[in-house]
Structures are given as structure tokens and as C-alpha cells.
Design an enzyme around this catalytic site. Sequence first.
Site, PDB file in Angstrom:
ATOM      1  N   HIS A  54      31.766  35.881  41.987  1.00 28.78           N
ATOM      2  CA  HIS A  54      32.337  34.927  40.912  1.00 28.78           C
ATOM      3  C   HIS A  54      32.480  33.494  41.704  1.00 28.78           C
ATOM      4  CE1 HIS A  54      34.327  38.859  39.541  1.00 28.78           C
ATOM      5  NE2 HIS A  54      33.722  38.338  38.499  1.00 28.78           N
ATOM      6  N   GLN A  65      22.246  40.855  30.842  1.00 30.38           N
ATOM      7  CA  GLN A  65      23.187  39.870  30.446  1.00 30.38           C
ATOM      8  C   GLN A  65      22.536  38.534  30.419  1.00 30.38           C
ATOM      9  OE1 GLN A  65      27.752  39.971  30.606  1.00 30.38           O
ATOM     10  NE2 GLN A  65      27.209  38.553  32.410  1.00 30.38           N
ATOM     11  N   MET A  95      28.302  42.648  45.154  1.00 33.45           N
ATOM     12  CA  MET A  95      29.613  42.565  45.094  1.00 33.45           C
ATOM     13  C   MET A  95      30.158  42.942  43.509  1.00 33.45           C
ATOM     14  SD  MET A  95      31.295  39.978  47.354  1.00 33.45           S
ATOM     15  CE  MET A  95      30.857  39.832  49.151  1.00 33.45           C
ATOM     16  N   GLN A 148      23.006  36.671  38.354  1.00 32.50           N
ATOM     17  CA  GLN A 148      21.869  37.516  38.381  1.00 32.50           C
ATOM     18  C   GLN A 148      22.026  39.258  38.455  1.00 32.50           C
ATOM     19  OE1 GLN A 148      18.708  36.948  37.617  1.00 32.50           O
ATOM     20  NE2 GLN A 148      18.114  39.290  38.003  1.00 32.50           N
ATOM     21  N   LYS A 149      23.356  39.352  39.134  1.00 36.15           N
ATOM     22  CA  LYS A 149      23.784  40.836  39.233  1.00 36.15           C
ATOM     23  C   LYS A 149      23.717  41.359  37.757  1.00 36.15           C
ATOM     24  CE  LYS A 149      26.627  44.120  40.213  1.00 36.15           C
ATOM     25  NZ  LYS A 149      27.824  44.204  39.256  1.00 36.15           N
ATOM     26  N   ASP A 150      24.108  40.792  36.761  1.00 32.89           N
ATOM     27  CA  ASP A 150      24.073  41.432  35.455  1.00 32.89           C
ATOM     28  C   ASP A 150      22.801  40.702  34.794  1.00 32.89           C
ATOM     29  OD1 ASP A 150      27.118  42.737  34.751  1.00 32.89           O
ATOM     30  OD2 ASP A 150      27.084  40.789  36.129  1.00 32.89           O
ATOM     31  N   TYR A 182      39.444  39.548  38.604  1.00 28.13           N
ATOM     32  CA  TYR A 182      39.662  40.184  39.905  1.00 28.13           C
ATOM     33  C   TYR A 182      38.573  39.793  40.922  1.00 28.13           C
ATOM     34  CZ  TYR A 182      40.981  44.087  42.771  1.00 28.13           C
ATOM     35  OH  TYR A 182      41.372  44.967  43.922  1.00 28.13           O
ATOM     36  N   SER A 216      33.515  43.828  40.870  1.00 27.19           N
ATOM     37  CA  SER A 216      34.975  44.056  40.598  1.00 27.19           C
ATOM     38  C   SER A 216      35.276  45.583  40.713  1.00 27.19           C
ATOM     39  CB  SER A 216      35.627  43.481  39.302  1.00 27.19           C
ATOM     40  OG  SER A 216      35.459  42.285  39.350  1.00 27.19           O
ATOM     41  N   ARG A 217      34.421  46.324  40.107  1.00 28.11           N
ATOM     42  CA  ARG A 217      34.411  47.856  39.862  1.00 28.11           C
ATOM     43  C   ARG A 217      34.351  48.580  41.327  1.00 28.11           C
ATOM     44  NH1 ARG A 217      31.841  46.730  34.468  1.00 28.11           N
ATOM     45  NH2 ARG A 217      33.337  47.726  33.125  1.00 28.11           N
TER      46      ARG A 217
HETATM   47  P1  AMP Z   1      32.365  39.870  35.441  1.00 23.71           P
HETATM   48  O1  AMP Z   1      33.826  39.506  35.907  1.00 23.71           O
HETATM   49  O2  AMP Z   1      32.124  41.000  36.093  1.00 23.71           O
HETATM   50  O3  AMP Z   1      32.158  40.036  33.973  1.00 23.71           O
HETATM   51  O4  AMP Z   1      31.554  38.656  36.076  1.00 23.71           O
HETATM   52  C1  AMP Z   1      31.587  37.553  35.735  1.00 23.71           C
HETATM   53  C2  AMP Z   1      30.158  36.597  36.021  1.00 23.71           C
HETATM   54  O5  AMP Z   1      30.116  37.000  37.530  1.00 23.71           O
HETATM   55  C3  AMP Z   1      29.227  37.316  35.454  1.00 23.71           C
HETATM   56  O6  AMP Z   1      28.031  36.303  35.228  1.00 23.71           O
HETATM   57  C4  AMP Z   1      28.362  38.163  36.592  1.00 23.71           C
HETATM   58  O7  AMP Z   1      27.151  38.173  36.578  1.00 23.71           O
HETATM   59  C5  AMP Z   1      28.860  37.374  37.993  1.00 23.71           C
HETATM   60  N1  AMP Z   1      28.902  38.231  38.918  1.00 23.71           N
HETATM   61  C6  AMP Z   1      29.481  39.422  39.243  1.00 23.71           C
HETATM   62  N2  AMP Z   1      29.136  40.078  40.456  1.00 23.71           N
HETATM   63  C7  AMP Z   1      28.426  39.088  40.996  1.00 23.71           C
HETATM   64  C8  AMP Z   1      27.563  38.999  42.156  1.00 23.71           C
HETATM   65  N3  AMP Z   1      27.736  40.123  43.040  1.00 23.71           N
HETATM   66  N4  AMP Z   1      26.783  37.788  42.342  1.00 23.71           N
HETATM   67  C9  AMP Z   1      26.661  37.052  41.700  1.00 23.71           C
HETATM   68  N5  AMP Z   1      27.344  36.990  40.448  1.00 23.71           N
HETATM   69  C10 AMP Z   1      28.287  37.927  40.106  1.00 23.71           C
END
Ligand code: AMP
Length: 282
Positions: free
Chosen positions: A37, A153, A184, A148-150, A32, A186-187
Site C-alpha cells: 500500500h 482488479q 505482501m 499489480q498484486k490484484d 491494515y 493484509s491477509r
Molecule cells: P487492499 O487494501 O487489499 O484492497 O489493497 C489496496 C491496494 O493496494 C490495491 O490496489 C492492491 O492491489 C494494492 N496492493 C495490495 N498488496 C500489494 C502489494 N503487495 N504490492 C503492491 N500493491 C499492493
Amino acid sequence: MQVCQEIKKLRNLLDQYRYDGKAIGFVPTMGYLHKGHLSLIESSAKENDITVLSIYINPTQFGPNEDLDQYPRDLENDKKLAEEAGADIIFIPDNEMMYKTHHATFVNVNGLTNHLCGASRPTHFEGVTTIVTKLFNIVQPNRAYFGQKDAQQAIVIKRMVEDLNMPLKVVVCPIVREKDGLAMSSRNAYLSKEERKQATILYKALQEAKSRIEQGQRSATEIRDLMEQMIQTQPAATIDYVSIVSEKTLEDIDVLEGKILIALAVKMGKTRLIDNLRLEVN
Ligand code: AMP
């Protein structure tokens, strides 16, 4: 761009690239895709010859009452966006492939995972570190890209890579935000119009904290109280945590000094959002 669903097919492809001396960048996601991403894919495409994107909604990182079944999916759009951003290969495994019936091995990073999100999601990071290890073993990248968002993690994965001598570099990319500051995610798709409006308070609270610290405030309690008061003005918001921690240990600090992380998790209605800010305080 190639789409691989089989581990064997992906390995064969990547073995050939490695044999040809190509550097492989890897971006693990749950799909998503949004601009956050895409920024990771773009960074990987710049710094490597081949970029592999994985899309896998990993069940072991979701708690029993979390949103695994509702997690948003749009594979066709993801493929289009990934290709435009520079991905060469998308790996889309299924659950049977990733977790065989007798799967019994899990990776745990102790200490760092007790704090922040780990406190309210006790099994989450074990799921993350296990799936990321499996994906690293399958892809064997030279570099892996995380957001860095997570923040927690990224810190946990860096520790795991160092502790287990994994032969790759972890690259952490900045948070990509909407125009009004909301990070940003997905949620964000779950938010009602009203919740979406109220969610801007998270970034505003982080910015206010930053400005108070720049003005000389050094008490973590004062900053945390102020942020909590701001967030609580929004009726849809329920705070999970607002924490000011050392970036190294993720433990709470009282006096702001050195490399700190201001991190928060807030439910807007039923949707749990996270955001954070890194600062170096002298
Ligand atoms: P996810 O699909 O939510 O597991 O995210 C996959 C990767 O994208 C993870 O390393 C997240 O930290 C990164 N990510 C998600 N949202 C953002 C964002 N707004 N800015 C930068 N990286 C992101």
C-alpha cells in the site's frame, strides 16, 4: 495530514485544492497498511500535489462466507504509516455513508469478471467496481493508484474507466514482496507460522514457470501442471486456480504467445492468497 470521515468535508477540501490547480492522486485501500500500500501512496505523492488515501472495508465485495468480519484493522498505525509515506488526506467513510438504505445502483464490467477470481467470487468485482466508482466520484482524482498484486482488479478497473469515460488516469504499481518472495497482503496476518512458511511455494511456482518459459516451453498445460504439482507438495495448500491467460481478455490460452498473465489463487489453510506474473512471450 487531515483525516476526513464526512463526504461533504472531503469535497470542500478537495474543491479548494482543485480551484488552486493542484493535481490530486488517489489510493483506495481497505487499510491494515503494509509496504505494498505504501508504495502506491509514495508513487502518488511523487506524481501529484495532493494524495488522498481511502480506508474502507467495502462489504459488497465480500461473499457471504468470506472474511468481512475478521478483516484486520489498525487505524492508528495506518494513519502513522500513511503520513510517513506522503498522504495528505485520509478518507475513512462508514457503511451508512457509503450505502444508504435505498442504495440500488451497481456497476458491472462484463466478460473480464467471469474469469480467475470472478469464477469463485461471483459478486466480488461488482462490489469493487461499484465502490471504486463511488470513491472516484467523491474524490475526482487526476490519477488513481492500484497494485499489480490484484492483477484482475487492475484490468477490470482500467476497462471500466475507459468504457465509462471516467476523466482520470489509472496507474498500476508493481507487486511488493517479502524477502522470501511472498506477495505482501493484509491477509498474510491470518497465516500460522507453518502456513506462512509453506506459502513461499506460490512465488517459487511463478518463478519456475518463468524460467521454463525462458527456456522455450510454450505449452500452457505443461506449465500449469508443473505449478500445480509444486504447490500441492505443501500440505496446507488447496488450489483455487492456476491459470495462464491472455492479459487482454483474461481467457485461458493453450500456446504461450504475446502478453500473458500467469495468475493463481491458493488457500493456505483457511487463508486465500493470490499472486501473479506478467510476461511478454515472443
Ligand atoms: P487492499 O487494501 O487489499 O484492497 O489493497 C489496496 C491496494 O493496494 C490495491 O490496489 C492492491 O492491489 C494494492 N496492493 C495490495 N498488496 C500489494 C502489494 N503487495 N504490492 C503492491 N500493491 C499492493
